[in-house]
Design a protein around this motif. Structure first.
Motif, PDB file in Angstrom:
ATOM      1  N   PHE A 280       0.843  -1.191   0.000  1.00  0.00           N
ATOM      2  CA  PHE A 280       0.000   0.000   0.000  1.00  0.00           C
ATOM      3  C   PHE A 280       0.882   1.246   0.000  1.00  0.00           C
ATOM      4  N   TYR A 281       1.935   1.223   0.813  1.00  0.00           N
ATOM      5  CA  TYR A 281       2.817   2.394   0.865  1.00  0.00           C
ATOM      6  C   TYR A 281       3.745   2.481  -0.335  1.00  0.00           C
ATOM      7  N   GLY A 282       3.938   1.347  -1.050  1.00  0.00           N
ATOM      8  CA  GLY A 282       4.606   1.419  -2.346  1.00  0.00           C
ATOM      9  C   GLY A 282       3.552   1.894  -3.333  1.00  0.00           C
ATOM     10  N   LYS A 283       3.789   1.705  -4.594  1.00  0.00           N
ATOM     11  CA  LYS A 283       2.809   2.238  -5.544  1.00  0.00           C
ATOM     12  C   LYS A 283       1.973   1.119  -6.174  1.00  0.00           C
ATOM     13  N   ASN A 284       2.335  -0.139  -5.878  1.00  0.00           N
ATOM     14  CA  ASN A 284       1.855  -1.233  -6.724  1.00  0.00           C
ATOM     15  C   ASN A 284       0.358  -1.477  -6.744  1.00  0.00           C
ATOM     16  N   ILE A 285      -0.341  -1.147  -5.658  1.00  0.00           N
ATOM     17  CA  ILE A 285      -1.763  -1.493  -5.671  1.00  0.00           C
ATOM     18  C   ILE A 285      -2.680  -0.271  -5.694  1.00  0.00           C
ATOM     19  N   LYS A 286      -2.145   0.870  -6.091  1.00  0.00           N
ATOM     20  CA  LYS A 286      -2.997   2.064  -6.157  1.00  0.00           C
ATOM     21  C   LYS A 286      -3.851   2.036  -7.427  1.00  0.00           C
ATOM     22  N   ASN A 287      -5.006   2.694  -7.333  1.00  0.00           N
ATOM     23  CA  ASN A 287      -5.871   2.865  -8.498  1.00  0.00           C
ATOM     24  C   ASN A 287      -5.114   3.702  -9.540  1.00  0.00           C
ATOM     25  N   LEU A 288      -5.221   3.350 -10.820  1.00  0.00           N
ATOM     26  CA  LEU A 288      -4.473   4.106 -11.845  1.00  0.00           C
ATOM     27  C   LEU A 288      -4.742   5.614 -11.802  1.00  0.00           C
ATOM     28  N   PRO A 289      -6.018   6.061 -11.702  1.00  0.00           N
ATOM     29  CA  PRO A 289      -6.235   7.522 -11.636  1.00  0.00           C
ATOM     30  C   PRO A 289      -5.541   8.174 -10.441  1.00  0.00           C
ATOM     31  N   CYS A 290      -5.248   7.402  -9.367  1.00  0.00           N
ATOM     32  CA  CYS A 290      -4.545   7.988  -8.204  1.00  0.00           C
ATOM     33  C   CYS A 290      -3.111   8.376  -8.579  1.00  0.00           C
ATOM     34  N   LEU A 291      -2.509   7.626  -9.505  1.00  0.00           N
ATOM     35  CA  LEU A 291      -1.111   7.903  -9.862  1.00  0.00           C
ATOM     36  C   LEU A 291      -0.975   9.221 -10.630  1.00  0.00           C
ATOM     37  N   THR A 292      -2.087   9.669 -11.213  1.00  0.00           N
ATOM     38  CA  THR A 292      -2.064  10.960 -11.920  1.00  0.00           C
ATOM     39  C   THR A 292      -3.107  11.903 -11.302  1.00  0.00           C
ATOM     40  N   CYS A 293      -3.289  11.773 -10.013  1.00  0.00           N
ATOM     41  CA  CYS A 293      -4.417  12.432  -9.320  1.00  0.00           C
ATOM     42  C   CYS A 293      -4.489  13.934  -9.602  1.00  0.00           C
ATOM     43  N   LYS A 294      -5.675  14.381 -10.082  1.00  0.00           N
ATOM     44  CA  LYS A 294      -5.798  15.811 -10.381  1.00  0.00           C
ATOM     45  C   LYS A 294      -6.220  16.623  -9.163  1.00  0.00           C
ATOM     46  N   PHE A 295      -6.434  15.913  -8.023  1.00  0.00           N
ATOM     47  CA  PHE A 295      -6.816  16.642  -6.814  1.00  0.00           C
ATOM     48  C   PHE A 295      -5.614  16.895  -5.900  1.00  0.00           C
ATOM     49  N   THR A 296      -4.413  16.489  -6.358  1.00  0.00           N
ATOM     50  CA  THR A 296      -3.221  16.696  -5.522  1.00  0.00           C
ATOM     51  C   THR A 296      -3.024  18.181  -5.209  1.00  0.00           C
ATOM     52  N   ASN A 297      -3.233  19.024  -6.194  1.00  0.00           N
ATOM     53  CA  ASN A 297      -3.045  20.470  -5.978  1.00  0.00           C
ATOM     54  C   ASN A 297      -4.361  21.237  -5.981  1.00  0.00           C
ATOM     55  N   HIS A 298      -5.446  20.498  -5.815  1.00  0.00           N
ATOM     56  CA  HIS A 298      -6.744  21.165  -5.842  1.00  0.00           C
ATOM     57  C   HIS A 298      -7.660  20.462  -4.849  1.00  0.00           C
ATOM     58  N   THR A 299      -8.251  21.223  -3.956  1.00  0.00           N
ATOM     59  CA  THR A 299      -9.222  20.590  -3.055  1.00  0.00           C
ATOM     60  C   THR A 299     -10.558  21.316  -3.151  1.00  0.00           C
ATOM     61  N   ASP A 300     -11.633  20.544  -3.069  1.00  0.00           N
ATOM     62  CA  ASP A 300     -12.973  21.130  -3.015  1.00  0.00           C
ATOM     63  C   ASP A 300     -13.522  21.112  -1.599  1.00  0.00           C
ATOM     64  N   ALA A 301     -12.659  20.704  -0.651  1.00  0.00           N
ATOM     65  CA  ALA A 301     -13.117  20.569   0.734  1.00  0.00           C
ATOM     66  C   ALA A 301     -13.049  21.902   1.478  1.00  0.00           C
ATOM     67  N   ASP A 302     -13.833  22.009   2.561  1.00  0.00           N
ATOM     68  CA  ASP A 302     -13.737  23.186   3.437  1.00  0.00           C
ATOM     69  C   ASP A 302     -12.466  23.109   4.278  1.00  0.00           C
ATOM     70  N   ILE A 303     -12.122  21.866   4.643  1.00  0.00           N
ATOM     71  CA  ILE A 303     -10.931  21.642   5.477  1.00  0.00           C
ATOM     72  C   ILE A 303     -10.203  20.410   4.935  1.00  0.00           C
ATOM     73  N   THR A 304      -8.867  20.464   4.935  1.00  0.00           N
ATOM     74  CA  THR A 304      -8.077  19.284   4.560  1.00  0.00           C
ATOM     75  C   THR A 304      -7.249  18.873   5.773  1.00  0.00           C
ATOM     76  N   ILE A 305      -7.245  17.557   6.084  1.00  0.00           N
ATOM     77  CA  ILE A 305      -6.497  17.108   7.268  1.00  0.00           C
ATOM     78  C   ILE A 305      -5.453  16.070   6.885  1.00  0.00           C
ATOM     79  N   GLY A 306      -4.480  15.904   7.757  1.00  0.00           N
ATOM     80  CA  GLY A 306      -3.436  14.915   7.481  1.00  0.00           C
ATOM     81  C   GLY A 306      -2.540  14.732   8.680  1.00  0.00           C
ATOM     82  N   ASP A 307      -1.440  14.047   8.462  1.00  0.00           N
ATOM     83  CA  ASP A 307      -0.437  13.842   9.494  1.00  0.00           C
ATOM     84  C   ASP A 307       0.584  14.972   9.393  1.00  0.00           C
TER      85      ASP A 307
END
Ligand SMILES: Cc1cc2nc3c(=O)[nH]c(=O)nc-3n(C[C@H](O)[C@H](O)[C@H](O)COP(=O)(O)OP(=O)(O)OC[C@H]3O[C@@H](n4cnc5c(N)ncnc54)[C@H](O)[C@@H]3O)c2cc1C
Length: 377
Positions: free
Chosen positions: A246-273
């Protein structure tokens, strides 16, 4: 035209199924095990589904305005959360005003993940990151019903799931949309195969899964799986088949590898570590620190309402970058990923995990770490 036009970019949010008044769209697993829509002959090509599809929109970079780090003051909740428990502070606030909270919960057999609400499951079940794609379960229409009744609704999900909700509901002061700095999701086929494999090894049913166990500290997370027979499986990520891949790249969904939401969020708040804690000279007590990005006025109001539950500090944007995962669209990664997924499709996740670079188990991983250290010297 219908939703089939964007199938290769589909992220499985199921907004199309919920918006189709004719019931012409259903959600199934594709050959890799990711949720995808199927259109039947009731479809009249009205195009409504495409209008509400986040894969069918183009996204430009959208900056967030305010960054914070912190944690919930309730130590038990903090311990039982992935990061600093910020999600729980928002949930407490929405629930205390008679609202509803939507998030991801494991299914009863722990072999899949489903978007559920506090109408059906406990808040405890929604806590902690689940590293598998969540089945949407009619979430869009359920949210519409609650909003019609004037109830506050909090939804936490992947940036693409949240983008689909923003398309459907636009700005609604009763709807608080929260996404996370997302590294991508894995298919239910791989996850369920792994749980079945553990059940076979331990000759017992799984009764709980925690992929963010903090027993060694928040920054050294472990996977911890409990079985009906009282046994417990507990491993650091690099020694566990599922977390390793999971932490490697092998089992990610293909659209995740080119994710267009990496630099764009539609959320009111974004959370993380808050992985930038070292660079920012913030001490780490091992209990978990949340990174919080406030993106809208609605998000600002929500943060004001939960401040009393939190230890909270403002943060310079430059320390937030550690939460972001870059895109993984280089051809070598995609080739590796496709070869791995071919083995998952033809055989199983555990077969693929054993065959590829995990083939020597923990020993192989240790050897790799040692080789890397020697090469670096
Ligand atoms: C698949 C995934 C990838 C992530 N990648 C990163 C990353 O690269 N960098 C980073 O900083 N943070 C990442 N996170 C976010 C981080 O792990 C925490 O979930 C987040 O900081 C919230 O933690 P918390 O302590 O506030 O609350 P928690 O109690 O841990 O709440 C987690 C929230 O996320 C929701 N959720 C959990 N799993 C899923 C899922 N599969 N689909 C949709 N919603 C889900 C839950 O319902 C809950 O609301 C990721 C999370 C997930 C689920």
């Amino acid at each position: 035209m219908n939703i089939n036009a964007v199938s290769k970019d589909c992220i499985g949010c199921a907004a199309c199924m919920d918006i189709c008044a004719l019931g012409a769209i259903s959600i199934h697993c594709d050959s890799e095990g990711f949720y995808k829509p199927q259109v039947d002959d009731k479809c009249i090509n009205c195009g409504k589904c495409l209008k509400k599809c986040p894969a069918n929109t183009s996204k430009t970079e959208k900056k967030v305005s305010e960054f914070y780090y912190g944690w919930i003051l309730d130590d038990t909740v903090r311990k039982n959360s992935s990061s600093g428990g910020f999600f729980s502070s928002l949930a407490n606030y929405v629930l205390s005003s008679g609202g509803v909270v939507f998030g991801a919960a494991y299914s009863n057999d722990f072999k899949s993940v489903v978007m559920e609400s506090t109408e059906d499951v406990s808040l405890d079940a929604l806590r902690v990151s689940k590293y598998c794609q969540a089945f949407s379960n009619g979430m869009h229409n359920k949210i519409a019903d609650h909003l019609k009744k004037g109830r506050k609704v909090l939804v936490v999900g992947t940036p693409c799931q949240i983008a689909s909700l923003r398309l459907r509901f636009a700005n609604n002061e009763n709807l608080l949309l929260v996404d996370f700095f997302c590294g991508g999701i894995a298919p239910v086929s791989a996850y369920s195969n792994y749980i079945e494999y553990l059940e076979k090894c331990y000759k017992s049913k799984v009764i709980s899964v925690n992929m963010r166990d903090k027993s060694l500290g928040w920054n050294l997370p472990k996977i911890r799986v409990k079985f009906e027979n009282g046994k417990v499986y507990s491993k650091r990520y690099q020694f566990d088949y599922y977390c390793h891949y999971f932490y490697g790249k092998n089992i990610k969904n293909l659209p995740c590898l080119t994710c267009k939401f990496t630099n764009h969020t539609d959320a009111d708040i974004t959370i993380g570590d808050f992985w930038g804690y070292k660079s920012a000279n913030v001490s780490n007590d091992g209990k978990g620190i949340s990174l919080i990005a406030i993106n809208t006025e609605n998000g600002k109001i929500a943060l004001d309402c939960v401040k009393t539950q939190l230890q909270l500090y403002s943060l310079d944007e430059k320390y937030a970058k550690y939460a972001y995962r870059g895109k993984d669209n280089n051809t070598q990664i995609i080739k590796q990923r496709n070869e791995f997924m071919e083995d998952v499709k033809k055989h199983s996740f555990v077969y693929a995990a054993k065959k590829h670079d995990f083939r020597y188990g923990s020993f192989g991983v240790l050897l790799k770490i040692l080789i890397r250290k020697v090469v670096r010297k």
